[in-house]
Scaffold this motif. Structure first.
Motif, mmCIF file in Angstrom:
data_model
loop_
_atom_site.group_PDB
_atom_site.id
_atom_site.type_symbol
_atom_site.label_atom_id
_atom_site.label_comp_id
_atom_site.label_asym_id
_atom_site.label_seq_id
_atom_site.Cartn_x
_atom_site.Cartn_y
_atom_site.Cartn_z
ATOM 1 N N LEU A 37 0.870 -1.271 -0.036
ATOM 2 C CA LEU A 37 0.144 0.096 0.275
ATOM 3 C C LEU A 37 0.873 1.209 -0.008
ATOM 4 C CD1 LEU A 37 -2.705 -0.941 2.705
ATOM 5 C CD2 LEU A 37 -2.929 -1.198 -0.174
ATOM 6 N N LYS A 38 1.929 1.429 0.661
ATOM 7 C CA LYS A 38 2.833 2.521 0.756
ATOM 8 C C LYS A 38 3.346 2.743 -0.476
ATOM 9 C CE LYS A 38 3.801 1.813 5.945
ATOM 10 N NZ LYS A 38 4.765 1.423 6.586
ATOM 11 N N GLU A 39 3.738 1.873 -1.357
ATOM 12 C CA GLU A 39 4.492 1.926 -2.692
ATOM 13 C C GLU A 39 3.678 2.525 -3.616
ATOM 14 O OE1 GLU A 39 6.635 -0.326 -6.366
ATOM 15 O OE2 GLU A 39 6.155 -1.369 -4.409
ATOM 16 N N LEU A 40 2.228 2.355 -3.454
ATOM 17 C CA LEU A 40 1.046 2.652 -4.461
ATOM 18 C C LEU A 40 0.556 3.860 -4.241
ATOM 19 C CD1 LEU A 40 -0.415 -0.806 -5.481
ATOM 20 C CD2 LEU A 40 1.683 0.491 -6.783
ATOM 21 N N HIS A 45 -3.972 10.017 -1.022
ATOM 22 C CA HIS A 45 -4.719 8.981 -1.831
ATOM 23 C C HIS A 45 -5.185 7.816 -0.815
ATOM 24 C CE1 HIS A 45 -2.776 10.098 -5.779
ATOM 25 N NE2 HIS A 45 -3.453 11.073 -5.439
ATOM 26 N N ALA A 46 -4.387 7.616 0.234
ATOM 27 C CA ALA A 46 -5.096 6.444 0.978
ATOM 28 C C ALA A 46 -6.310 7.025 1.702
ATOM 29 C CB ALA A 46 -3.709 5.963 1.985
ATOM 30 N N LYS A 47 -6.243 8.446 2.384
ATOM 31 C CA LYS A 47 -7.346 8.903 2.828
ATOM 32 C C LYS A 47 -8.450 8.731 2.087
ATOM 33 C CE LYS A 47 -4.372 11.990 6.055
ATOM 34 N NZ LYS A 47 -3.936 13.323 6.048
ATOM 35 N N ILE A 48 -8.404 9.087 0.784
ATOM 36 C CA ILE A 48 -9.565 9.207 -0.180
ATOM 37 C C ILE A 48 -10.106 7.787 -0.411
ATOM 38 C CG2 ILE A 48 -10.145 9.473 -2.501
ATOM 39 C CD1 ILE A 48 -8.235 11.947 -2.263
ATOM 40 N N ALA A 49 -9.059 6.684 -0.594
ATOM 41 C CA ALA A 49 -9.464 5.368 -0.714
ATOM 42 C C ALA A 49 -10.301 4.928 0.544
ATOM 43 C CB ALA A 49 -8.423 4.468 -0.910
ATOM 44 N N LEU A 50 -9.950 5.401 1.535
ATOM 45 C CA LEU A 50 -10.847 4.952 2.875
ATOM 46 C C LEU A 50 -12.372 5.220 2.826
ATOM 47 C CD1 LEU A 50 -8.194 5.924 5.690
ATOM 48 C CD2 LEU A 50 -9.256 3.655 5.067
ATOM 49 N N ARG A 51 -12.629 6.316 1.780
ATOM 50 C CA ARG A 51 -14.067 6.696 1.753
ATOM 51 C C ARG A 51 -14.681 6.190 0.365
ATOM 52 N NH1 ARG A 51 -15.132 8.009 6.640
ATOM 53 N NH2 ARG A 51 -13.207 8.653 7.600
ATOM 54 N N LEU A 52 -14.156 5.109 -0.306
ATOM 55 C CA LEU A 52 -14.600 4.548 -1.348
ATOM 56 C C LEU A 52 -15.054 2.980 -1.007
ATOM 57 C CD1 LEU A 52 -11.995 5.595 -4.249
ATOM 58 C CD2 LEU A 52 -14.179 6.813 -3.328
ATOM 59 N N ARG A 53 -16.284 2.891 -1.595
ATOM 60 C CA ARG A 53 -16.992 1.530 -1.289
ATOM 61 C C ARG A 53 -16.767 0.610 -2.431
ATOM 62 N NH1 ARG A 53 -22.919 4.206 0.203
ATOM 63 N NH2 ARG A 53 -22.236 5.609 2.195
ATOM 64 N N THR A 54 -17.242 -0.586 -2.527
ATOM 65 C CA THR A 54 -17.234 -1.523 -3.693
ATOM 66 C C THR A 54 -18.315 -1.017 -4.718
ATOM 67 O OG1 THR A 54 -18.554 -3.068 -2.362
ATOM 68 C CG2 THR A 54 -16.212 -3.391 -2.347
#
Length: 376
Positions: A37-40, A45-54
């Protein structure tokens, strides 16, 4: 005393968030999943990804949380677009012409989206993660994201197991020509990310590299983000025929209208090569067939033994081929290479794939919950 930084906390939260998806993202003792995860993902972006659903959402549906953080809509739009371009999340236009975004699992997801831009570190970490936990987590549900269908030549040899009573020898959605004819007209062709990964690790194979197809929305994603090129159905069929001649295994997504079709080998394919490490791997595949040998016709030439991607075909002391049903996935590669018509496929059941990707994920989520409940 803990030395965990704020960024470490963000990536740990993202790991847990991804693990809440139907496709697991399990924790390991080494923490290699966090290194991926740290590489990508940047911390932002990690904070934004935390708010996305499937389930895909528009930017207007995602924005309220970030508005409370004094972030502009333009800021969110720019970051979502960058995340799609980097292959971190899903994103594309819906039937209404609006952009929709959703979180992506590792596989099928942001692992595949790293095609053509894999780094040695990512390849090494992904292989390590497979061994330390990811393989077991995705296999134990026994609801695969891809399924195995037989090669075209093998389809013509199918007979019915005496335990199975079906009018039609070929199960619906199991013929690649029909599957392709019914697929979306928008098709992309990409390099095999599995072969690229193995190549980086010094374990590459000699099979054709461009063998991964995407359909419909998935194809638009690959084409728009430079991950693949658009091809016609006629061009796709010719590539598939070439792949079958190479002895590659046909693995479409496990849905009635597939979003992907991979031509896989036992050398590099993450699914086949990792399943090969397990006992009785056939139990983890969705397939309606198994191979059977006519010993009267078998000459013991060993071609099936050499070509079988799952090491299911073995020449015995009597110089005859035998099939280990615990390993046979019904791909029909052995049928296509036999010069003596000594091998055919037997229909063992009629498993119909889920209607859509959403239905597939629902089945995986239910199976995963049941599996984890039994463990506890």
């Amino acid at each position: 005393m803990s030395t965990e930084t704020n960024d470490d906390i963000i990536y740990t939260k993202l790991r847990k968030h991804l693990d809440s998806f139907p496709i697991a993202y399990p924790k390991t003792e080494s923490g290699v999943e966090l290194e991926i995860l740290k590489e990508l993902f940047t911390p932002e972006h990690a904070k934004i990804a935390l708010r996305l659903r499937t389930i895909p959402q528009t930017i207007e549906e995602i924005y309220p949380f970030f508005k409370r953080k004094d972030k502009s809509l333009e800021w969110l739009q720019a970051n979502l677009s960058e995340m799609v371009k980097k292959g971190l999340i899903n994103g594309g236009k819906g039937p209404d012409g609006r952009m929709y975004y959703s979180g992506a699992p590792l596989a099928v997801g942001f692992f595949e989206y790293q095609v053509n831009r894999l780094t040695p570190t990512f390849a090494k970490n992904f292989a390590q993660y497979m061994d330390e936990g990811y393989r077991d987590a995705i296999i134990k549900t026994k609801v695969p994201q891809l399924r195995t269908i037989p090669a075209s030549k093998a389809v013509k040899t199918i007979v019915v197991d005496e335990k199975v009573d079906h009018k039609n020898l070929v199960t619906p959605f199991d013929e690649v020509e029909e599957l392709l004819a019914n697929a979306s007209n928008t098709i992309s062709l990409a390099n095999c990310v599995c072969r690229q990964t193995k190549e980086i690790l010094g374990k590459g194979c000699k099979h054709t590299m461009e063998t991964c197809f995407q359909f419909g929305g998935a194809a638009h994603y690959y084409i728009n983000n430079g991950l693949g090129k658009q091809v016609t159905k006629e061009e796709a069929l010719e590539i598939i025929k070439k792949g079958m001649k190479e002895g590659l295994v046909l693995q479409p997504s496990n849905t009635q209208k597939p979003f992907a079709l991979c031509l896989c080998c036992g050398d590099s394919c993450e699914i086949l090569s990792n399943a090969n490490k397990m006992e009785n791997p056939a139990q983890f595949f969705q397939t309606n067939y198994y191979a059977e040998v006519d010993v009267e016709k078998c000459t013991g030439c060993k071609l099936c033994e050499v070509k079988c991607p799952m090491h299911a075909a073995v020449i015995n002391d009597a110089k005859k081929s035998t099939i280990d049903l615990g390993r046979c996935i019904g791909c029909g590669v052995c049928v296509t290479v036999c010069n003596f018509d000594a091998v055919h496929l037997v229909k063992k059941g009629e498993a119909i794939p889920p209607e859509s990707t959403i239905d597939l994920y629902k089945q995986i989520a239910i199976a995963r919950a049941e599996s984890e409940s039994e463990e506890n």
